[in-house]
Write a protein that holds these residues in place. Sequence first.
Motif, mmCIF file in Angstrom:
data_model
loop_
_atom_site.group_PDB
_atom_site.id
_atom_site.type_symbol
_atom_site.label_atom_id
_atom_site.label_comp_id
_atom_site.label_asym_id
_atom_site.label_seq_id
_atom_site.Cartn_x
_atom_site.Cartn_y
_atom_site.Cartn_z
ATOM 1 N N PRO A 1 -27.411 -26.404 -41.495
ATOM 2 C CA PRO A 1 -26.671 -27.681 -41.511
ATOM 3 C C PRO A 1 -26.801 -28.485 -40.221
ATOM 4 O O PRO A 1 -26.704 -29.703 -40.241
ATOM 5 C CB PRO A 1 -25.212 -27.250 -41.719
ATOM 6 C CG PRO A 1 -25.276 -25.858 -42.234
ATOM 7 C CD PRO A 1 -26.539 -25.244 -41.726
ATOM 8 N N ILE A 2 -26.992 -27.788 -39.081
ATOM 9 C CA ILE A 2 -27.046 -28.541 -37.817
ATOM 10 C C ILE A 2 -28.479 -28.878 -37.396
ATOM 11 O O ILE A 2 -28.682 -29.644 -36.471
ATOM 12 C CB ILE A 2 -26.359 -27.784 -36.645
ATOM 13 C CG1 ILE A 2 -26.964 -26.392 -36.441
ATOM 14 C CG2 ILE A 2 -24.856 -27.735 -36.815
ATOM 15 C CD1 ILE A 2 -26.751 -25.852 -35.039
ATOM 16 N N LEU A 3 -29.454 -28.290 -38.053
ATOM 17 C CA LEU A 3 -30.811 -28.516 -37.569
ATOM 18 C C LEU A 3 -31.803 -28.900 -38.681
ATOM 19 O O LEU A 3 -32.198 -30.058 -38.792
ATOM 20 C CB LEU A 3 -31.287 -27.268 -36.795
ATOM 21 C CG LEU A 3 -32.178 -27.476 -35.590
ATOM 22 C CD1 LEU A 3 -32.487 -26.181 -34.885
ATOM 23 C CD2 LEU A 3 -33.425 -28.236 -35.873
ATOM 24 N N GLY A 4 -32.188 -27.920 -39.503
ATOM 25 C CA GLY A 4 -33.261 -28.186 -40.468
ATOM 26 C C GLY A 4 -32.926 -29.297 -41.452
ATOM 27 O O GLY A 4 -33.743 -30.205 -41.678
ATOM 28 N N LYS A 5 -31.709 -29.229 -42.015
ATOM 29 C CA LYS A 5 -31.372 -30.199 -43.063
ATOM 30 C C LYS A 5 -31.276 -31.631 -42.508
ATOM 31 O O LYS A 5 -31.935 -32.532 -43.038
ATOM 32 C CB LYS A 5 -30.061 -29.772 -43.726
ATOM 33 C CG LYS A 5 -30.103 -29.865 -45.226
ATOM 34 C CD LYS A 5 -28.853 -29.273 -45.849
ATOM 35 C CE LYS A 5 -29.128 -27.896 -46.436
ATOM 36 N NZ LYS A 5 -27.927 -27.291 -47.028
ATOM 37 N N PRO A 6 -30.495 -31.855 -41.428
ATOM 38 C CA PRO A 6 -30.485 -33.232 -40.906
ATOM 39 C C PRO A 6 -31.855 -33.678 -40.381
ATOM 40 O O PRO A 6 -32.216 -34.855 -40.488
ATOM 41 C CB PRO A 6 -29.431 -33.196 -39.785
ATOM 42 C CG PRO A 6 -29.162 -31.753 -39.513
ATOM 43 C CD PRO A 6 -29.504 -31.002 -40.750
ATOM 44 N N MET A 7 -32.628 -32.741 -39.837
ATOM 45 C CA MET A 7 -33.986 -33.085 -39.369
ATOM 46 C C MET A 7 -34.810 -33.665 -40.514
ATOM 47 O O MET A 7 -35.496 -34.676 -40.362
ATOM 48 C CB MET A 7 -34.651 -31.792 -38.844
ATOM 49 C CG MET A 7 -36.041 -31.970 -38.289
ATOM 50 S SD MET A 7 -35.995 -32.563 -36.595
ATOM 51 C CE MET A 7 -36.259 -34.296 -36.725
ATOM 52 N N ALA A 8 -34.744 -32.984 -41.658
ATOM 53 C CA ALA A 8 -35.531 -33.427 -42.812
ATOM 54 C C ALA A 8 -35.115 -34.832 -43.247
ATOM 55 O O ALA A 8 -35.964 -35.680 -43.539
ATOM 56 C CB ALA A 8 -35.345 -32.430 -43.957
ATOM 57 N N LEU A 9 -33.808 -35.085 -43.254
ATOM 58 C CA LEU A 9 -33.331 -36.412 -43.677
ATOM 59 C C LEU A 9 -33.721 -37.492 -42.662
ATOM 60 O O LEU A 9 -34.071 -38.608 -43.041
ATOM 61 C CB LEU A 9 -31.806 -36.376 -43.840
ATOM 62 C CG LEU A 9 -31.255 -36.028 -45.229
ATOM 63 C CD1 LEU A 9 -31.748 -37.020 -46.274
ATOM 64 C CD2 LEU A 9 -31.596 -34.634 -45.690
ATOM 65 N N MET A 10 -33.658 -37.145 -41.372
ATOM 66 C CA MET A 10 -34.046 -38.134 -40.350
ATOM 67 C C MET A 10 -35.530 -38.481 -40.476
ATOM 68 O O MET A 10 -35.921 -39.640 -40.347
ATOM 69 C CB MET A 10 -33.738 -37.606 -38.951
ATOM 70 C CG MET A 10 -32.254 -37.588 -38.633
ATOM 71 S SD MET A 10 -31.920 -36.848 -37.012
ATOM 72 C CE MET A 10 -30.164 -36.515 -37.154
ATOM 73 N N LEU A 11 -36.349 -37.473 -40.749
ATOM 74 C CA LEU A 11 -37.790 -37.733 -40.904
ATOM 75 C C LEU A 11 -38.047 -38.539 -42.178
ATOM 76 O O LEU A 11 -38.907 -39.420 -42.199
ATOM 77 C CB LEU A 11 -38.571 -36.410 -40.907
ATOM 78 C CG LEU A 11 -38.621 -35.712 -39.540
ATOM 79 C CD1 LEU A 11 -39.103 -34.267 -39.674
ATOM 80 C CD2 LEU A 11 -39.525 -36.475 -38.560
ATOM 81 N N LEU A 12 -37.291 -38.248 -43.225
ATOM 82 C CA LEU A 12 -37.414 -39.030 -44.462
ATOM 83 C C LEU A 12 -37.051 -40.491 -44.191
ATOM 84 O O LEU A 12 -37.753 -41.415 -44.626
ATOM 85 C CB LEU A 12 -36.494 -38.437 -45.533
ATOM 86 C CG LEU A 12 -36.512 -39.116 -46.898
ATOM 87 C CD1 LEU A 12 -37.874 -38.974 -47.570
ATOM 88 C CD2 LEU A 12 -35.425 -38.525 -47.796
ATOM 89 N N ASN A 13 -35.966 -40.699 -43.427
ATOM 90 C CA ASN A 13 -35.553 -42.066 -43.095
ATOM 91 C C ASN A 13 -36.589 -42.771 -42.220
ATOM 92 O O ASN A 13 -36.629 -43.996 -42.174
ATOM 93 C CB ASN A 13 -34.191 -42.066 -42.393
ATOM 94 C CG ASN A 13 -33.058 -41.770 -43.364
ATOM 95 O OD1 ASN A 13 -33.243 -41.833 -44.574
ATOM 96 N ND2 ASN A 13 -31.890 -41.424 -42.838
#
Length: 281
Positions: A170-182
């Motif tokens: 929740p603090i790293l991989g998942k938000p990372m993926a969404l930021m890269l998608l954005n």
Amino acid sequence: METLILDGKYQASCYEDEFRAEVANLKARANNATPVLATILVGADPSSATYVRMKGEACRRIGMDSRKIEMSEQTTTEELLATIDELNADENVHGILLQHPVPAQIDERACFDRIALEKDVDGVTCLGFGRMAMGESAYGSATPAGIMRLLEKYKLELSGLHAVVVGRSPILGKPMALMLLNANCTVTICHSRTKDLERHIREADLVVGAVGIPEFIKADWIKDGAIVVDAGYHTGGVGDIELAPLNGRVKALTPVPGGVGPMTINTLIAQTLTAGTKAIK
Ligand code: NAP
């Protein structure tokens, strides 16, 4: 191929110079008021204690204050929620950091989510995550947001790249993926149940290692010319990716140490400064 070293330590120190000037300006126009980060450490884990100390020191280096709250290993969820409520209500506190992980008896998610959105400078709440995912304004989770700031600082073109993020916490991989998608990447998220991980990584233009296992991702899985981001840190100064053989073969890489780590703390203080500036005016 000459590999660009994404020097987080250097960039963080340049940012600190800018932030120091911003804090001085704020103090000058606001009767010496300064942004304050409250840090909450529950229990006596030595690594967590070190991280909290480093975050407090980073605040002081740029002229901000931090307030250290230490709670016992036996703390209950209710006690921690009550402490967070007090900090939410305290107008002299502008950012709240609850150091992860907390002892097992505590409902960490409930405690993270109790942090008021405007004080969630470490980007840990579900609400902040949802807003970030939707492209609305929110403080990003500090490690992935720090990685994005580092990639931006080096003006790396991300649009259209195939990014493979290994890890979905929740603090790293998942938000990372969404930021890269954005940022217009095409994103693959891998985790412990992924089949044929190596095949996914071989297809990546950008790889993020956020696994928590020393040098788990092998250099020969990574294609020539890729951008390599290693979020891991383990004793002995190694990350989650086998980095040494990649120097000279990939477009860019984050060193360990001195890559992602300093940008994480820098992002926390950047977001605290923003929160404090908004509240103090
Ligand atoms: P975490 O919560 O333990 O998550 C690890 C992730 O890796 C999970 O999603 C897990 O999958 C996945 N994984 C585990 N084994 C795998 C395997 N064999 N194949 C593929 N995926 C696998 O760790 P984290 O908090 O995200 O941290 C990850 C790394 O980043 C650690 O090295 C940590 O030290 C580092 N970190 C650095 C900073 C910094 O400031 N530099 C901050 C935070 C973390 P499942 O979800 O399926 O279990």
